[in-house]
Design an enzyme around this catalytic site. Structure first.
Site, PDB file in Angstrom:
ATOM      1  N   SER A 145       0.858  -1.191   0.000  1.00  0.00           N
ATOM      2  CA  SER A 145       0.000   0.000   0.000  1.00  0.00           C
ATOM      3  C   SER A 145       0.890   1.236   0.000  1.00  0.00           C
ATOM      4  CB  SER A 145      -0.872   0.011   1.262  1.00  0.00           C
ATOM      5  OG  SER A 145      -1.480   1.281   1.422  1.00  0.00           O
ATOM      6  N   TYR A 158      -1.010  -0.656  10.242  1.00  0.00           N
ATOM      7  CA  TYR A 158      -1.202  -1.086   8.854  1.00  0.00           C
ATOM      8  C   TYR A 158       0.012  -0.667   8.031  1.00  0.00           C
ATOM      9  CZ  TYR A 158      -3.497  -1.222   4.232  1.00  0.00           C
ATOM     10  OH  TYR A 158      -3.821  -1.474   2.918  1.00  0.00           O
TER      11      TYR A 158
END
Ligand code: NDP
Length: 255
Positions: A145, A158
């Site tokens: 990501s 995350y």
């Protein structure tokens, strides 16, 4: 042209029942690969397999919660028997996000997110190594990501899981090049999936996403198909000199 084909190749895509993973399965199958998927929901898997069968794709699937070490081992046994001990492509896609401030992350949030997003992929690579090596041409792709490349609000753990994944990609590329196994990561920006929809249930995350969209040169959220195309490219023989890279597909957000 064999450089632009996956005919005769085999692939495992984790989290293939929805979103980005689902698009990756279709893309790899269109290039001719036989694909195995996993997710935590047998019914959803069955629905997908039926749909793919009617499209003429060669896809199998089984339940595996990638957070569980035992289930990962079981998954790789199924993959080994389905593909006769040979795997060309491993796509570590299954992932989880919990939009929270640093102060609010519980011990369980930290271990669940690191376990699902990073440890699972690390272990699946270890388990897949003999199969990837036996296939003669191996390619590993992590779905990372942009949160692993730049600091975004509410994403601390995350982001750390994706950052760890990005570095692991480089170490994998270094250690396994001798086995003809390449490793790359694809770092998407915002993509229209259930994960994003669920994140936007939080008002703070909604605001952060709106701000991101307004800073994206192409002025929109991406579609799963706009990520899967890059993943498929990295798996093709045409990408044989590309390894250890983290490649962004984010409509220009990070520029
Ligand atoms: P979705 O929630 O739409 O799909 C996730 C898929 O993974 C589903 O098939 C889901 O099935 C499966 N899955 C989730 N948890 C597990 C688990 N523990 N074990 C096995 N399967 C699991 O998410 P996306 O498609 O958006 O996300 C895919 C990847 O892309 C993730 O790694 C995410 O971090 C990354 N990403 C997404 C972005 C976005 O904006 N959407 C942006 C950047 C990266 P089930 O729940 O039934 O198990």
């Amino acid at each position: 042209d064999k450089r632009w084909s996956l005919h005769g190749m085999t692939a495992l895509v984790t989290g293939g029942s929805r979103g980005i993973g689902h698009a990756i399965v279709e893309e790899l199958a269109e290039f001719g690969a036989a694909v195995h998927i996993c997710s935590r929901n047998q019914e959803e898997i069955n629905k997908c397999l039926e749909e793919w069968k009617s499209k003429g794709f060669n896809v199998t699937g089984s339940v595996c919660d990638v957070l569980s070490r035992d289930q990962r081992e079981n998954l790789m046994e199924i993959v080994a028997s389905t593909f006769h001990g040979k795997l060309n492509i491993l796509v570590n896609n299954a992932g989880k996000a919990t939009p929270k401030n640093i102060i609010d992350h519980t011990a369980n949030d930290i271990s669940t997110i690191m376990g699902t997003n990073f440890e699972s992929g690390y272990h699946l690579c270890q388990l897949a190594h003999p199969l990837l090596k036996a296939s003669g041409i191996g390619s590993i792709v992590f779905i990372s990501s942009i949160a692993g490349l730049t600091a975004l609000p509410l994403t601390s753990v995350y982001a750390a899981s994706k950052g760890a994944m990005n570095q692991f990609t480089r170490n994998l590329a270094l250690e396994w090049a001798k086995d003809n196994i390449r490793a790359n990561a694809v770092a998407p920006g915002l993509v229209k999936t259930l994960l994003l929809e669920n994140m936007m249930k939080s008002a703070a995350a909604n605001e952060a996403v709106a701000a991101m969209k307004s800073h994206t040169p192409v002025s929109r959220v991406g579609e799963p198909k706009e990520i899967s195309s890059l993943v498929a490219f990295l798996c093709l023989p045409a990408a044989s000199y590309i390894t250890g890279q983290v490649i962004t597909a984010d409509g220009g957000f990070t520029i």
